[in-house]
Design a protein around this motif. Structure first.
Motif, short mmCIF file in Angstrom:
data_model
loop_
_atom_site.label_atom_id
_atom_site.label_comp_id
_atom_site.label_asym_id
_atom_site.label_seq_id
_atom_site.Cartn_x
_atom_site.Cartn_y
_atom_site.Cartn_z
N VAL B 102 15.89 44.72 -41.89
CA VAL B 102 17.02 43.76 -41.31
C VAL B 102 18.01 44.45 -40.58
N SER B 124 18.36 38.20 -40.25
CA SER B 124 17.73 37.68 -41.41
C SER B 124 17.06 36.22 -41.03
N LEU B 127 13.89 37.26 -39.02
CA LEU B 127 12.98 37.91 -39.89
C LEU B 127 12.15 36.89 -40.94
N TRP B 128 12.95 35.70 -41.24
CA TRP B 128 12.44 34.48 -41.86
C TRP B 128 11.46 34.04 -40.92
N GLY B 133 10.85 37.02 -44.25
CA GLY B 133 11.87 36.74 -44.96
C GLY B 133 11.98 37.64 -46.27
N ARG B 136 12.32 41.58 -45.87
CA ARG B 136 13.44 42.12 -44.84
C ARG B 136 14.26 43.29 -45.14
N VAL B 151 8.42 42.43 -36.80
CA VAL B 151 9.45 43.07 -36.59
C VAL B 151 10.04 43.19 -35.35
#
Lengths: 313, 315
Positions: B102, B124, B127-128, B133, B136, B151
């Motif tokens: 993150v 965030s 990444l979800w 998620g 992260r 990523v």
């Protein structure tokens, strides 16, 4: 009825708000190059000081800061306990003399901590990523150099600023606001000058290799080697004192002395056994040019090296 | 770049006679391309010039000659402004191991110009979106190759770019992970209106997700256009015969018989590729010709033209 806001969707009466919309378009401001430089600068400073990194990465940079600060704390403690003007009595060092106490910290920080700041980006692939952003090569390198210079200034200026404030509070500080401001300017000026010279030299060596260990060895050799060789040549072999231009520590110290108004002849020039005594023979313009040359040469080496890395042209 | 021309959506990027030389090596040879909204596959063998083209589109390298236009901007003179609107994920699978996912995505979003608070939120969210998620806050060094590729994708889209350039995003992934990654890329483009340029040397993965194709070979442009136009939808028939000795010359007899009926035919050894007609009709004629010649069939299948065929015929 609802309306989109920058961070979510808000009901017309403001009573309810959906804050989490997951991935969505962004229509807010973008900071461009200035934002990119700021982000890399802050991130690099945090990286250098080990902030947001595992504990083992915090140890060395903060050890350097502590090494620089401890003598100042001890002096202030002594001044407070003994309750006499220890500076006037020549019991405690004056501001310009404190440089001798931070040389170890400078050596430690430049030799071991600084190399990681450039080497890591080349090793872990961040450099091509950075160059795919608004950053250009010059702004990336300037951000990195500024991060090193700022954190290095914590060592070159922090203890002296602490001393100035503590002596002032304790009653041993400069007499009058004019003298106080003069000392402040000298602390800032000499701190910045020394930090700039050391930053340029250590980054130049670090730019030559992708291996941190080699960079550390290179910087240590440059700092120690230049000091030992030039001191031997000038002090022992009685060669031209202008060779001190190649001594990073001494030429920085000489500039610091000139900033504090301690030019030739130095007070301790009578002491023939004092190391670096022949620094006093150097003209102020020569000291200034030598320091500027270190900064320019360091910047040129870094630029030359990075222009030859794939994808940075 | 939302305006549309009479012939379709406006190009998100284009090049005109773009040439890039490195000494005597010609990495790009007068390349003229147009990239349209959607997913564009940039295909070619290693060394074909894919990464050089991506660097030129990002404005990271001045072309020897020719010009480029990306999102209405000149990459050379307006590079920094352009790169706030373009996401990029490099091929190299090397990320700062000690950094949390993150933090990494947030930092890159900030460097691309987003305010700190917005960058944190979007890191965030991205990444979800890529399925990390729950992961992260893990450091990048503890992640698998597939997770690290995700990523890289997340950081490329975190600043809400209009165009994303992905250099070999499936490199190092197993078939399942590769399929998931391609599906994800397709969803990002279709659901979030982000144009994607996907560089790959794997032709089948480009076929599975891309709307348009730019094919390069040794710096030359082999093909550029919608995938459906380049490989076509017509299904030919492939007939593989057994080369029997008794009776002799059965493969030749089958070939002659089929050509006599006017079928378009390509022969490679004992394999015949039939085209120019309905699939069922081609199959019937192939069956009859084989029976009449006394030949034997090893394989009979209907097939589409592929990008591999395109490379074979044009390279």
């Amino acid at each position: 009825m609802s309306e989109s806001t920058e961070s979510g969707v808000e009901a017309a009466d403001g009573a309810a708000q959906i804050l989490d919309q997951r991935y969505r378009p962004y229509h807010g401001p973008r900071h461009g190059l200035a934002g990119a430089v700021r982000a890399v600068l802050v991130s690099s400073m945090r990286f250098t000081l080990g902030l947001g990194r595992p504990a083992r990465h915090k140890f060395l940079p903060w050890l350097a800061v502590v090494v620089a600060l401890v003598p100042a704390i001890v002096f202030v403690g002594i001044a407070t306990v003994l309750d006499i003007d220890l500076i006037s009595e020549n019991i405690l060092p004056e501001y310009h003399e404190y440089y001798g106490y931070i040389q170890a910290a400078l050596f430690f920080y430049c030799g071991i901590v600084v190399p990681e700041i450039l080497v890591a980006d080349r090793r872990n692939g961040m450099l091509p990523l950075y160059l795919s952003t608004p950053l250009r090569l010059w702004s990336y390198l300037a951000s990195k150099a500024a991060a090193v210079a700022v954190t290095l200034s914590v060592i070159t200026m922090g203890p002296l600023l602490f001393l100035l404030v503590a002596y002032t509070v304790e009653g041993s500080g400069p007499a009058g606001i004019g003298e106080w401001l003069t000392v402040l300017v000298r602390i800032l000026g000499s701190g910045i000058a020394i930090a700039a010279t050391m930053t340029a030299a250590s980054l130049a060596v670090s730019s030559l290799t992708d291996r941190r260990a080699f960079a550390v060895i290179g910087v240590v050799l440059l700092l120690l080697g230049s000091s030992l060789v030039t001191s031997s040549l000038v002090e022992t072999a009685e060669l031209d004192p202008r060779l001190y231009a190649f001594n990073l520590f001494e030429i920085g110290a000489a500039l610091k002395d000139r900033i504090y108004g301690i030019g030739p002849p130095l007070a301790f020039v009578e002491d023939n056994g004092a190391p670096g005594r022949r620094l006093s023979e150097l003209a102020t313009w020569f000291v200034l040019c030598a320091n500027a040359a270190w900064v320019l040469a360091g910047a040129a080496v870094v630029w030359w090296r990075y222009r030859r890395i794939e994808g940075t042209q | 770049m939302s305006a549309e021309t009479a012939s379709g959506p406006a190009a998100v990027a284009s090049t005109t006679a773009l040439t890039q030389r490195f000494g005597s090596t010609v990495a790009l040879d007068a390349v003229d391309i147009q990239l349209h909204p959607g997913v564009t596959g940039l295909v070619g063998a290693n060394g074909a010039g894919k990464t050089t083209l991506i660097n030129a589109l990002l404005g990271l390298r001045a072309p020897t000659s020719g010009s480029a236009n990306v999102l209405g901007l000149d990459p050379r003179s307006q590079g920094p402004a352009l790169r706030t609107r373009v996401g990029f994920a490099p091929e190299r699978d090397v990320l700062p191991d000690e950094m949390r996912a993150v933090d990494f995505v947030r930092h890159l979003a900030q460097v691309r110009g987003l305010p700190r608070s917005e960058a944190r939120t979007r890191a965030s969210d991205c990444l979800w979106l890529v399925g990390l998620g729950e992961e992260r806050t893990r450091t990048l060094g503890t992640m698998s190759t597939g997770q690290r590729q995700r990523v890289k994708l997340a950081q490329a889209i975190a600043s809400d770019p209009q165009l994303v350039l992905l250099d070999e995003p499936t490199s190092g992934l197993d078939p399942t992970q590769r399929s998931e990654m391609l599906t994800l890329i397709g969803e990002i483009s279709s659901e979030h209106s982000v144009s994607v340029v996907l560089s790959s040397h794997l032709l089948n993965e480009v076929e599975s997700v891309c709307d348009h194709v730019v094919a390069l070979d040794a710096g030359r442009l082999v093909a550029c256009g919608p995938l459906s136009e380049l490989i076509g939808d017509d299904e030919g028939v492939l007939v593989e015969l057994v080369d029997v000795t008794e009776p002799a010359g059965t493969v030749d007899a089958v070939e002659r018989a089929l050509r006599a009926t006017g079928i378009a035919l390509e022969r490679s050894g004992t394999t015949l590729r039939l085209g120019g007609g309905e699939r069922d009709e081609l199959c019937d004629r192939a069956r009859d010709a084989v029976a009449d010649a006394g030949a034997r069939i090893r394989r009979l299948e209907t097939r589409r033209r592929t990008l591999a065929d395109l490379f074979e015929t044009t390279a």
